[in-house]
Design a protein around this motif. Structure first.
Motif, mmCIF file in Angstrom:
data_model
loop_
_atom_site.group_PDB
_atom_site.id
_atom_site.type_symbol
_atom_site.label_atom_id
_atom_site.label_comp_id
_atom_site.label_asym_id
_atom_site.label_seq_id
_atom_site.Cartn_x
_atom_site.Cartn_y
_atom_site.Cartn_z
ATOM 1 N N GLU A 165 -5.844 1.127 5.859
ATOM 2 C CA GLU A 165 -7.236 1.563 5.805
ATOM 3 C C GLU A 165 -7.496 2.694 6.778
ATOM 4 O O GLU A 165 -8.234 3.642 6.466
ATOM 5 N N SER A 185 -5.726 5.772 5.322
ATOM 6 C CA SER A 185 -6.462 6.210 4.141
ATOM 7 C C SER A 185 -7.683 7.036 4.541
ATOM 8 O O SER A 185 -7.989 8.070 3.930
ATOM 9 N N THR A 186 -8.381 6.600 5.595
ATOM 10 C CA THR A 186 -9.530 7.361 6.097
ATOM 11 C C THR A 186 -9.079 8.682 6.693
ATOM 12 O O THR A 186 -9.667 9.735 6.420
ATOM 13 N N ALA A 234 -14.270 7.453 5.322
ATOM 14 C CA ALA A 234 -13.845 6.111 4.917
ATOM 15 C C ALA A 234 -14.175 5.857 3.451
ATOM 16 O O ALA A 234 -15.178 6.372 2.930
ATOM 17 N N THR A 242 -2.430 -3.909 6.094
ATOM 18 C CA THR A 242 -3.670 -3.484 5.447
ATOM 19 C C THR A 242 -4.591 -2.743 6.403
ATOM 20 O O THR A 242 -5.237 -1.760 6.020
ATOM 21 N N SER A 243 -4.662 -3.183 7.656
ATOM 22 C CA SER A 243 -5.510 -2.502 8.634
ATOM 23 C C SER A 243 -5.025 -1.079 8.872
ATOM 24 O O SER A 243 -5.820 -0.122 8.910
ATOM 25 N N SER A 253 -15.357 3.278 2.211
ATOM 26 C CA SER A 253 -16.613 2.516 2.117
ATOM 27 C C SER A 253 -17.849 3.359 2.433
ATOM 28 O O SER A 253 -18.982 2.879 2.286
ATOM 29 N N HIS A 293 0.818 -1.211 0.000
ATOM 30 C CA HIS A 293 0.000 0.000 0.000
ATOM 31 C C HIS A 293 0.856 1.267 0.000
ATOM 32 O O HIS A 293 1.914 1.313 0.636
#
Length: 369
Positions: free
Chosen positions: A204, A207-208, A215, A200-201, A217, A52
């Motif tokens: 994320e 990224s938020t 987020a 990855t956690s 999503s 990432h």
């Protein structure tokens, strides 16, 4: 007649950079507003060999979000080398944590793992390994001492693009890593940086955070899931980055060639050394540096005056952070306090000519005569 001024560093910009940036300015809007940004993140992650990458407005912003993503805050401690630029420690302070400065290893100019281990307390949440001037910290040892304590190891690779440690690229080994793409760096986007991680956690979460706390999503418009930041790189900057990344091997190779030229030309002068040679890695050679032994009596002032007279930019070695007025004096970090008095960065931009290099070398040799 005064000779042309030699800058200590400046970017190498070619037609591809101009073409991509022009395209982003003309067409990178609406549905295409992040086209170069996403491309730069994807291609940079592939180059580095990580899962990432998030392009940011600065390396400082990348560090700020990464530390926040780890939950570092008031009452926590973060260990880092006393030899550092202020940008590395500022996010620690902004988050309310306490920076703990330890000495550098004179064999690398990076954080000394022995001193870092001795500084760990129950409040320690992270160790920041700054890969200074393209030299690499001893990541295997740092990770080995940090893991039993549940301490994160973070790579500040702002100055180490292209450096390789036992086959792994700088910033690919820690909990997360950060890069700078300032105009002085090996790869530039003018201003800018990159957050990278294999977690990855954490990706994320960051990224938020990087999108005002919204987020990926989240389907609601203008709805934030947490209080975040705004450290996004612009699409036009990312266009420059895409073009520079196509040339990355050449950009890094040229840095190494320049350092090798200085090292070869100055190796016969008693009491003068250059960047440490590290057997376990291939350094990024971002900033060629010379160190004068104390017996030579050459000070920061002597060096700056000599280079000014030759119309060459001079750049001093980083002052210890603990020498700065906002922090507590830590003179027990003897190497971090000693080296800056007698160490200096030499010009190293991509398009330096043989004559430019010869002029720099001549000034150094005259200083030592």
């Amino acid at each position: 007649m005064t000779e042309t001024r030699i800058a200590y560093t400046k970017p190498s910009i070619e037609d591809t950079e101009v073409s991509y940036a022009t395209d982003a300015a003309r067409n990178g809007w609406g549905a295409q507003c992040y086209s170069y940004l996403h491309r730069f993140e994807t291609e940079f992650a592939a180059y580095l060999g990580v899962k990432h990458a998030i392009a940011t407005s600065s390396c400082t912003g990348a560090m700020h979000m990464g530390l926040a993503g780890l939950g570092i805050g008031t009452g926590d401690e973060v260990i880092l080398a006393d030899t550092n630029w202020i940008a590395t420690v500022s996010p620690v302070v902004h988050l309310g944590a306490r920076p703990v400065f330890v000495d550098i290893d004179p064999r690398s100019w990076c954080i000394d793992p022995v001193r870092a281990e001795a500084a760990i307390t129950p409040r320690t949440k992270a160790i920041i390994a700054t890969h200074l001037y393209g030299n690499l910290a001893d990541m295997d040892t740092l990770r080995a001492i940090a893991e039993p304590h549940g301490v994160a190891v973070i790579e500040d690779a702002a100055e180490a693009l292209g450096a390789v440690y036992h086959g792994q690229k700088a910033a690919s080994m820690g909990h997360f890593g950060t890069f700078s793409f300032h105009g002085t760096k090996t790869l530039t986007t003018g201003e800018g940086g990159m957050f990278v991680t294999n977690d990855t956690s954490l990706f994320e979460t960051v990224s938020t955070l990087s999108n005002h706390g919204r987020a990926a999503s989240q389907s609601k418009q203008f709805w934030a899931d947490m209080v975040g930041f705004k450290y996004k790189m612009s699409n036009i900057q990312a266009a420059l980055g895409c073009a520079q990344l196509e040339r990355i091997n050449d950009l890094v190779s040229r840095k190494r060639d320049i350092l090798d030229t200085y090292r070869t030309a100055l190796c016969d002068i008693p009491g003068v050394t250059t960047n440490p040679v590290q057997e376990y890695c291939d350094g990024g050679a971002w900033m060629p540096t010379i160190v004068f032994d104390t017996g030579l009596g050459i000070t920061r002032t002597h060096f700056q005056n000599a280079f000014a007279a030759a119309n060459i930019d001079a750049r001093v070695f980083f002052y210890p952070l603990s020498a700065q007025p906002m922090f507590e004096d830590a003179r027990h970090n003897t190497h971090a306090w000693s080296i800056p008095e007698r160490a200096f960065n030499l010009p190293s931009y991509h398009d330096m000519s043989a004559n430019d290099l010869a002029r720099v070398i001549e000034v150094v040799r005259k200083l030592c005569a």
